[in-house]
Design a protein around this motif. Sequence first.
Motif, PDB file in Angstrom:
ATOM      1  N   ARG A 105      83.512  49.992  77.850  1.00 55.76           N
ATOM      2  CA  ARG A 105      83.377  49.062  76.716  1.00 55.76           C
ATOM      3  C   ARG A 105      82.781  49.760  75.500  1.00 55.76           C
ATOM      4  NH1 ARG A 105      84.244  43.308  77.438  1.00 55.76           N
ATOM      5  NH2 ARG A 105      85.050  43.077  79.560  1.00 55.76           N
ATOM      6  N   PHE A 106      81.788  50.612  75.731  1.00 52.16           N
ATOM      7  CA  PHE A 106      81.125  51.263  74.604  1.00 52.16           C
ATOM      8  C   PHE A 106      82.092  52.184  73.861  1.00 52.16           C
ATOM      9  CE2 PHE A 106      78.702  54.474  72.408  1.00 52.16           C
ATOM     10  CZ  PHE A 106      77.693  53.742  71.801  1.00 52.16           C
ATOM     11  N   VAL A 107      82.843  52.985  74.599  1.00 48.46           N
ATOM     12  CA  VAL A 107      83.797  53.895  73.951  1.00 48.46           C
ATOM     13  C   VAL A 107      84.852  53.099  73.191  1.00 48.46           C
ATOM     14  CG1 VAL A 107      85.596  55.619  74.357  1.00 48.46           C
ATOM     15  CG2 VAL A 107      83.410  55.779  75.575  1.00 48.46           C
ATOM     16  N   GLU A 108      85.362  52.045  73.806  1.00 47.92           N
ATOM     17  CA  GLU A 108      86.411  51.247  73.167  1.00 47.92           C
ATOM     18  C   GLU A 108      85.906  50.606  71.882  1.00 47.92           C
ATOM     19  OE1 GLU A 108      88.420  47.857  71.843  1.00 47.92           O
ATOM     20  OE2 GLU A 108      86.672  47.536  73.132  1.00 47.92           O
ATOM     21  N   ARG A 109      84.694  50.025  71.909  1.00 51.55           N
ATOM     22  CA  ARG A 109      84.157  49.360  70.722  1.00 51.55           C
ATOM     23  C   ARG A 109      83.764  50.373  69.652  1.00 51.55           C
ATOM     24  NH1 ARG A 109      86.781  45.832  70.034  1.00 51.55           N
ATOM     25  NH2 ARG A 109      85.463  45.244  68.279  1.00 51.55           N
ATOM     26  N   SER A 110      83.297  51.540  70.068  1.00 52.73           N
ATOM     27  CA  SER A 110      82.938  52.575  69.090  1.00 52.73           C
ATOM     28  C   SER A 110      84.174  53.016  68.316  1.00 52.73           C
ATOM     29  CB  SER A 110      82.295  53.781  69.787  1.00 52.73           C
ATOM     30  OG  SER A 110      81.093  53.414  70.424  1.00 52.73           O
ATOM     31  N   HIS A 111      85.266  53.223  69.041  1.00 52.50           N
ATOM     32  CA  HIS A 111      86.510  53.628  68.379  1.00 52.50           C
ATOM     33  C   HIS A 111      87.026  52.507  67.486  1.00 52.50           C
ATOM     34  CE1 HIS A 111      90.288  55.576  67.588  1.00 52.50           C
ATOM     35  NE2 HIS A 111      90.972  54.621  68.194  1.00 52.50           N
ATOM     36  N   ALA A 112      86.991  51.274  67.971  1.00 50.30           N
ATOM     37  CA  ALA A 112      87.494  50.142  67.194  1.00 50.30           C
ATOM     38  C   ALA A 112      86.700  49.942  65.908  1.00 50.30           C
ATOM     39  CB  ALA A 112      87.443  48.870  68.045  1.00 50.30           C
ATOM     40  N   ASN A 113      85.428  50.286  65.935  1.00 51.33           N
ATOM     41  CA  ASN A 113      84.575  50.087  64.764  1.00 51.33           C
ATOM     42  C   ASN A 113      84.555  51.282  63.811  1.00 51.33           C
ATOM     43  OD1 ASN A 113      82.835  47.424  64.767  1.00 51.33           O
ATOM     44  ND2 ASN A 113      83.047  48.049  66.905  1.00 51.33           N
ATOM     45  N   GLY A 114      85.160  52.416  64.210  1.00 52.47           N
ATOM     46  CA  GLY A 114      85.254  53.487  63.230  1.00 52.47           C
ATOM     47  C   GLY A 114      85.113  54.918  63.710  1.00 52.47           C
ATOM     48  N   VAL A 115      84.789  55.172  64.974  1.00 49.39           N
ATOM     49  CA  VAL A 115      84.633  56.554  65.435  1.00 49.39           C
ATOM     50  C   VAL A 115      86.002  57.177  65.695  1.00 49.39           C
ATOM     51  CG1 VAL A 115      83.733  58.074  67.233  1.00 49.39           C
ATOM     52  CG2 VAL A 115      82.357  56.137  66.427  1.00 49.39           C
ATOM     53  N   ASP A 116      86.243  58.334  65.048  1.00 46.07           N
ATOM     54  CA  ASP A 116      87.515  59.034  65.195  1.00 46.07           C
ATOM     55  C   ASP A 116      87.431  60.219  66.148  1.00 46.07           C
ATOM     56  OD1 ASP A 116      88.983  57.606  62.949  1.00 46.07           O
ATOM     57  OD2 ASP A 116      87.275  58.422  61.845  1.00 46.07           O
ATOM     58  N   ASP A 424      70.314  33.513  76.612  1.00 46.33           N
ATOM     59  CA  ASP A 424      69.096  33.692  75.811  1.00 46.33           C
ATOM     60  C   ASP A 424      69.354  33.575  74.314  1.00 46.33           C
ATOM     61  OD1 ASP A 424      67.671  34.085  78.133  1.00 46.33           O
ATOM     62  OD2 ASP A 424      67.740  36.269  78.035  1.00 46.33           O
ATOM     63  N   GLY A 425      70.593  33.285  73.940  1.00 48.44           N
ATOM     64  CA  GLY A 425      70.915  33.099  72.529  1.00 48.44           C
ATOM     65  C   GLY A 425      70.870  34.370  71.712  1.00 48.44           C
ATOM     66  N   LEU A 426      71.232  35.508  72.318  1.00 45.12           N
ATOM     67  CA  LEU A 426      71.094  36.795  71.634  1.00 45.12           C
ATOM     68  C   LEU A 426      72.395  37.314  71.032  1.00 45.12           C
ATOM     69  CD1 LEU A 426      68.866  38.676  74.266  1.00 45.12           C
ATOM     70  CD2 LEU A 426      68.111  37.468  72.209  1.00 45.12           C
ATOM     71  N   ILE A 427      73.529  36.698  71.375  1.00 42.14           N
ATOM     72  CA  ILE A 427      74.822  37.302  71.062  1.00 42.14           C
ATOM     73  C   ILE A 427      75.512  36.584  69.903  1.00 42.14           C
ATOM     74  CG2 ILE A 427      77.057  37.970  71.993  1.00 42.14           C
ATOM     75  CD1 ILE A 427      74.559  39.366  73.218  1.00 42.14           C
ATOM     76  N   ARG A 428      75.810  37.359  68.862  1.00 44.22           N
ATOM     77  CA  ARG A 428      76.611  36.852  67.744  1.00 44.22           C
ATOM     78  C   ARG A 428      77.975  37.538  67.682  1.00 44.22           C
ATOM     79  NH1 ARG A 428      72.889  38.505  63.071  1.00 44.22           N
ATOM     80  NH2 ARG A 428      72.652  40.198  64.572  1.00 44.22           N
ATOM     81  N   LYS A 429      78.057  38.745  68.222  1.00 49.58           N
ATOM     82  CA  LYS A 429      79.319  39.498  68.248  1.00 49.58           C
ATOM     83  C   LYS A 429      79.363  40.295  69.540  1.00 49.58           C
ATOM     84  CE  LYS A 429      77.416  43.374  65.514  1.00 49.58           C
ATOM     85  NZ  LYS A 429      76.062  42.836  65.386  1.00 49.58           N
ATOM     86  N   GLU A 430      80.540  40.745  69.907  1.00 48.58           N
ATOM     87  CA  GLU A 430      80.721  41.422  71.199  1.00 48.58           C
ATOM     88  C   GLU A 430      79.824  42.649  71.338  1.00 48.58           C
ATOM     89  OE1 GLU A 430      84.282  43.423  73.931  1.00 48.58           O
ATOM     90  OE2 GLU A 430      84.756  42.427  72.038  1.00 48.58           O
ATOM     91  N   GLU A 431      79.648  43.394  70.234  1.00 50.34           N
ATOM     92  CA  GLU A 431      78.862  44.617  70.298  1.00 50.34           C
ATOM     93  C   GLU A 431      77.397  44.354  70.622  1.00 50.34           C
ATOM     94  OE1 GLU A 431      82.515  45.340  68.011  1.00 50.34           O
ATOM     95  OE2 GLU A 431      80.940  43.829  67.885  1.00 50.34           O
ATOM     96  N   ASP A 432      76.908  43.145  70.355  1.00 45.80           N
ATOM     97  CA  ASP A 432      75.512  42.817  70.676  1.00 45.80           C
ATOM     98  C   ASP A 432      75.255  42.894  72.178  1.00 45.80           C
ATOM     99  OD1 ASP A 432      75.017  42.395  68.009  1.00 45.80           O
ATOM    100  OD2 ASP A 432      75.170  40.203  68.122  1.00 45.80           O
ATOM    101  N   VAL A 433      76.289  42.639  72.981  1.00 48.78           N
ATOM    102  CA  VAL A 433      76.129  42.747  74.434  1.00 48.78           C
ATOM    103  C   VAL A 433      75.791  44.191  74.804  1.00 48.78           C
ATOM    104  CG1 VAL A 433      77.236  42.429  76.676  1.00 48.78           C
ATOM    105  CG2 VAL A 433      77.791  40.884  74.778  1.00 48.78           C
ATOM    106  N   LEU A 434      76.476  45.131  74.175  1.00 51.08           N
ATOM    107  CA  LEU A 434      76.214  46.547  74.463  1.00 51.08           C
ATOM    108  C   LEU A 434      74.827  46.957  73.994  1.00 51.08           C
ATOM    109  CD1 LEU A 434      79.744  47.832  73.477  1.00 51.08           C
ATOM    110  CD2 LEU A 434      78.722  48.024  75.759  1.00 51.08           C
ATOM    111  N   THR A 435      74.416  46.487  72.833  1.00 51.86           N
ATOM    112  CA  THR A 435      73.065  46.777  72.349  1.00 51.86           C
ATOM    113  C   THR A 435      72.027  46.282  73.345  1.00 51.86           C
ATOM    114  OG1 THR A 435      73.805  46.602  70.049  1.00 51.86           O
ATOM    115  CG2 THR A 435      71.439  46.417  70.448  1.00 51.86           C
TER     116      THR A 435
END
Length: 579
Positions: A105-116, A424-435
Amino acid sequence: MCAASKKKIAITDTTLRDAHQSLIATRLRTEDMLPLARQIDCVGFFSVEAWGGATFDSSIRFLSDDPWDRLRMLKEELKRTPIQMLLRGQNLVGYRHYPDDVVDRFVERSHANGVDIFRVFDALNDIRNMTRAMKRVKETGAHLQGTICYTTSPVHSNERFVEMAKELHSLECDSLCIKDMAGLIMPGAAYDLITGIKDEMDILVDLHCHCTSGIAPMSYQAAIQAGVDILDTAMSPFAMGTSQPPTESVVAAVQGTPHDTGIDLHALRDVRNSCMKIREKYGGLLDPISERVDSDVLLYQLPGGMISNLVSQLKEQDALDKLNAVFEEIPRVRKDLGYPPLVTPTSQIVGTQAVFNVLIGGDRYRNVTNEVKDYVRGLYGKPPGPISEEIRKLIIGDEPVITVRPADLLEPVYEKMKAQALADGLIRKEEDVLTYILYPAIAPSFLKGERKQEEIPVKKAQVSEAPQIPPSMEVEVDGEVFSVRIISVGGSAVISAAPVQEKIPRGDIQGGVKSNMQGMVLKILVSRGAEVKKGTPLLVLEAMKMENPIHSPVDGRVADIFVDTGDTVQSGDVLLVVE
C-alpha cells in the motif's frame, strides 16, 4: 582515457531531502520547499530527492506538516523533474519492519501521489528485506534504483558489493546506487567498485556520498573517471559538512569536458540565491559540528543525518559534553552487533545504544533498547558479521534467533489498523491509514491536529559579551504555568516550553523508579498494586526515536504511578514507586 569515462554526468540534487536532513535535522518546511522546487524544476536534473528518509517522521513529529500533502504539492511544482524518494525496504520510512500488505500500500500510494524514482535499500544489505518493495515498485511502473549501503569493516569488501550489485541487477533494477552515507569511500575504492560493477553488467550507476570526512569531492572525480552515470549533490548553501558535495561546484568542474552535465550555471545561481535566504531563516539550527570536516568519521562511521540528529538529541538530554564519549562507544557497539552499515535504522539502533551505554553508567548494556534486542534476535535481518555468544546472551539471554526473512513472521495489519483508526476518528484520506500504521505513538495526536509546529530557533546577533542564560524557568501565561527549558546552542538559543506536570515528582522517594533520560512515555506495562520481579519491564520511554524499557530494580509491588501515556519526562523524574 578509457571509453567508459567519456560520458555525460547526470545530477540528482538532494537539497529538498538529504541536505537539510544532514545539516538542520530535517526541519525544512513545505512552505519553504515549494518556491524552491519551482526554480529547481527549470535546471535539468536527472531527479530531485525530495521525500522519504527522515522527512516523513520529522514532518509529523516536529512540523505539524502532512508529508502526503507535501508530496502532492511538490509534484505540482516539479513538472519536468522526477521526484525521487529514499525507501528503507521493509522499514519503509519507519524504524522497524512492516508487513507486506503495508509495504504494498505504501509503495502504491507514494507513486500515486508523486514519487517517480524509488531508491530502495536495506540497512544490513539483506536483499530479502528489499524484494517486496522492489517488486511493488516495478508493478507501479516507477523507476527502481537498487541500493548498496557502502561501509568498511573486517566483513565488507568491494568483491561482496559487486556480488550484491549482480543480484540487484537480476531483480530488474533500472539503476544502482552506491550509498556512502558516512563519507567513507576512498577515491581508489570508488574507482574499483564502479569499474567492477560496469565490467559485470550494463546499468546506470549513481554515487551518493557525504562530505563528512572531506574526501567525497575526490571520490567523485575518481567515479567520473570510472564511468559513473549519476552523482548526488546539494546546492552549496546546504552542501559540504555532513551533506553532499555542492551542485554548482560539480557542474562547473566538468563543464566543457566530455562529462559536461548540460546544466547552466546561471540557472543554478538563481536557485543558490534562494537557498541562501532559506539558510538564513534556519540559521539557528545549523551547528558547527555538522558543518565542519571531521576525519574521526573514518573511525565511528556515523552518516551525516545521524550526526546532526545525535547532537540535537544529546542537547535534549543536557549531555552534549558526552558527545566524544558516545563517538568512541559507537565503534564498540557496532563491532558487538556484527558490523552493520550505519544507516537508518541501524545508525539509530547503534547510536542510541551507545548513548545509553555512556549516559546511564555502570555495565555496558545495562539498559538495552527494544530495537537492539530485536536486532540480535534477527528481526531486522541477517547481520553482516557474527555476533558473539557472550554479547547475544548479554542482550537476549536464551531467546532464539530467527533465520527466515523477518517479514515472513508478520501478519497483515492494514485492514485491522484501518478499522481501528476509523473508529477513533483519525482518517480523512486513505494515506492517513499509512501514517497511523507507521507511527502509532505520534500519529493520533498529529491526525487530530493536536501537535504544534516547532519554532525555528532564532540565530542570536553577535554581541561583545554573551548574556547569562538560565537553564530553565517557570512562567505563567493566562493562568497556566509552563516549565521553560533554555538551551544555549553555539550562536543560537533554543527555547522550549511545556505545561508543568506537577504530578511528576523529582528527588528521592523511597522505592521511586526514575527516568534515566528525557523522553515520552510510550507504554505503561503495569498497574497499581501489581506484583513485579526484579527486571520486570514497568514502562517504555520513547527516547531518541528508540524504545527504552524501564525495569523494576527490585522484587515488590507497584505502589504508585505518576505518569500517563504521552507524558514527556525529564532525566531524574520519578515515574512510579515499587515497594
